[in-house]
Design an enzyme around this catalytic site. Sequence first.
Site, PDB file in Angstrom:
ATOM      1  N   GLU A   1      25.054  40.260  37.869  1.00  0.00           N
ATOM      2  CA  GLU A   1      24.212  41.359  38.322  1.00  0.00           C
ATOM      3  C   GLU A   1      24.170  42.482  37.298  1.00  0.00           C
ATOM      4  O   GLU A   1      25.100  42.654  36.512  1.00  0.00           O
ATOM      5  CB  GLU A   1      24.764  41.930  39.636  1.00  0.00           C
ATOM      6  CG  GLU A   1      24.900  40.919  40.751  1.00  0.00           C
ATOM      7  CD  GLU A   1      25.690  41.467  41.930  1.00  0.00           C
ATOM      8  OE1 GLU A   1      25.942  42.687  41.968  1.00  0.00           O
ATOM      9  OE2 GLU A   1      26.072  40.676  42.806  1.00  0.00           O
TER      10      GLU A   1
ATOM     11  N   CYS B   1      23.886  49.616  34.455  1.00  0.00           N
ATOM     12  CA  CYS B   1      25.239  49.116  34.681  1.00  0.00           C
ATOM     13  C   CYS B   1      25.227  47.619  34.371  1.00  0.00           C
ATOM     14  O   CYS B   1      24.500  46.860  35.015  1.00  0.00           O
ATOM     15  CB  CYS B   1      25.653  49.377  36.127  1.00  0.00           C
ATOM     16  SG  CYS B   1      27.300  48.771  36.550  1.00  0.00           S
TER      17      CYS B   1
ATOM     18  N   CYS C   1      35.535  37.635  37.886  1.00  0.00           N
ATOM     19  CA  CYS C   1      36.565  38.509  37.325  1.00  0.00           C
ATOM     20  C   CYS C   1      37.929  37.941  37.678  1.00  0.00           C
ATOM     21  O   CYS C   1      38.112  37.393  38.773  1.00  0.00           O
ATOM     22  CB  CYS C   1      36.422  39.934  37.874  1.00  0.00           C
ATOM     23  SG  CYS C   1      37.582  41.130  37.149  1.00  0.00           S
TER      24      CYS C   1
ATOM     25  N   CYS D   1      41.403  42.201  42.360  1.00  0.00           N
ATOM     26  CA  CYS D   1      41.568  43.408  43.167  1.00  0.00           C
ATOM     27  C   CYS D   1      41.070  43.133  44.584  1.00  0.00           C
ATOM     28  O   CYS D   1      39.978  42.578  44.764  1.00  0.00           O
ATOM     29  CB  CYS D   1      40.794  44.572  42.556  1.00  0.00           C
ATOM     30  SG  CYS D   1      41.331  45.002  40.881  1.00  0.00           S
TER      31      CYS D   1
ATOM     32  N   CYS E   1      37.357  44.188  45.733  1.00  0.00           N
ATOM     33  CA  CYS E   1      36.231  43.901  44.851  1.00  0.00           C
ATOM     34  C   CYS E   1      35.564  42.580  45.195  1.00  0.00           C
ATOM     35  O   CYS E   1      36.211  41.523  45.186  1.00  0.00           O
ATOM     36  CB  CYS E   1      36.714  43.879  43.396  1.00  0.00           C
ATOM     37  SG  CYS E   1      35.392  43.555  42.210  1.00  0.00           S
TER      38      CYS E   1
ATOM     39  N   CYS F   1      29.084  45.945  42.857  1.00  0.00           N
ATOM     40  CA  CYS F   1      28.948  44.765  42.007  1.00  0.00           C
ATOM     41  C   CYS F   1      29.619  43.562  42.664  1.00  0.00           C
ATOM     42  O   CYS F   1      30.737  43.632  43.150  1.00  0.00           O
ATOM     43  CB  CYS F   1      29.558  45.034  40.636  1.00  0.00           C
ATOM     44  SG  CYS F   1      28.483  46.051  39.626  1.00  0.00           S
TER      45      CYS F   1
END
Length: 434
Positions: free
Chosen positions: A153, A166, A173, A177, A180, A415
């Site tokens: 994105e 952005c 990832c 976390c 997220c 995100c």
Amino acid sequence: MDPNKLNYTPATDEPKFIKTRPNKGGLAARPQVRPKAEGWQQITNPDGRPTLQFASPRVKQPATHLADLTLAEREAKVAEMGLPKFRAKQLSVHYFEHRTTSPEEMTDLPKDRREELAEAFFPPLLSEVKKLVTDDGNTVKFLWRLFDGALVESVLMRYPGRITLCVSSQCGCGMNCPFCATGQAGLTRNMSTAEILDQIVQANRFIAEGGLGHKRRAGNGAEPERVNNIVFMGMGEPLANYKRVMNAVRRMVAQSPEGLGMSARGITVSTVGLAPAIRKLADEDIPVTFALSLHAPDDQLRDELIPVNSRWKVDEVLDAAYAYYEKTGRRVSIEYALIKDMNDHGWRADLLADRLNQRGRGWVHVNPIPLNPTPGSIWTSSTKEVTREFVDRLNAAGVVTTLRDTRGKEIDGACGQLVATEQDRADAEAFASA
């Protein structure tokens, strides 16, 4: 009260605060919520700690694109094809300035070689899957499919005086976390230099075609509008894809025909706290803005909120951030998502101010971020009153603090949310057709 207008402004009747610490000063009146993943299961190691992925899986990368190469490398490749080197500059202008990879539009190239050159320098990178628009056309979120089917994105935002993009730097990832959406599926792979840059080129094409709200007219000395502010705050941990991210930054700041000719000061590189990479970034001699996603000033909470804190503790990360300021003279941004009853207590604002001021004054700017509210979830925004107190405590301690604007609540703004939505849709369709 508008939470986007809670920025602190000094006044003669400044609030006076008594510093608080855990379990003192009436803290019992507010609970302490602990971080936990909701709706998905964090991958953990045998010791129970969240799994961290620093290295990208060994998977196929996209074919080499013009944006992956320096101008000298482009010239060498053109020469290998039996053409004069200046053709590399023409190709570069078409991509970075005219925002095109279509051979039909490259009329200054030999007609009998256009298709061949386009195929050699412009393999497909990003194809648009979905585009969502909000804020009266001033915010646009793109969902892209990469050559291998991976989804990423980027978000385009118009602000007074600037247009911000952005960008994502990884597919997924590996920082794991719990709050997220991007980290739910782990790390698929690093994005290539060209895939990172193509987000900007495609955004500039969208702007040139009038896609962003309230288009400014060019002429009378005004240049055509384009992206002039980049934040590496999309999907992925930028400093875990260090080489490709920095190559992308070099293309961003390089003048045409080498690159996009952007100002390094309009580029923000963020991290959740990879301390060695922060110090490496300081040695690059590129004056980008550096942003640290801290979100908690105490190791006890940050270990749970940002699992990489188990490797590099708060003080070590802040030392690396301060070293960046000392080396570059560029003020550091501290990103701090305010989460109700989790990290927004007054004593944490005081502790954050103390830890920042221990390293000096004027070197840092704190950006508290109101979390997008999620009804019924522990991951929800602080109240207006708590937000005001948190911001005021930091400013009263001499730490410059500005509440950051939020965009895109109506379009899965955080995100990873849009990718997760699209994957859920695809899974549902596959299940229905089985």
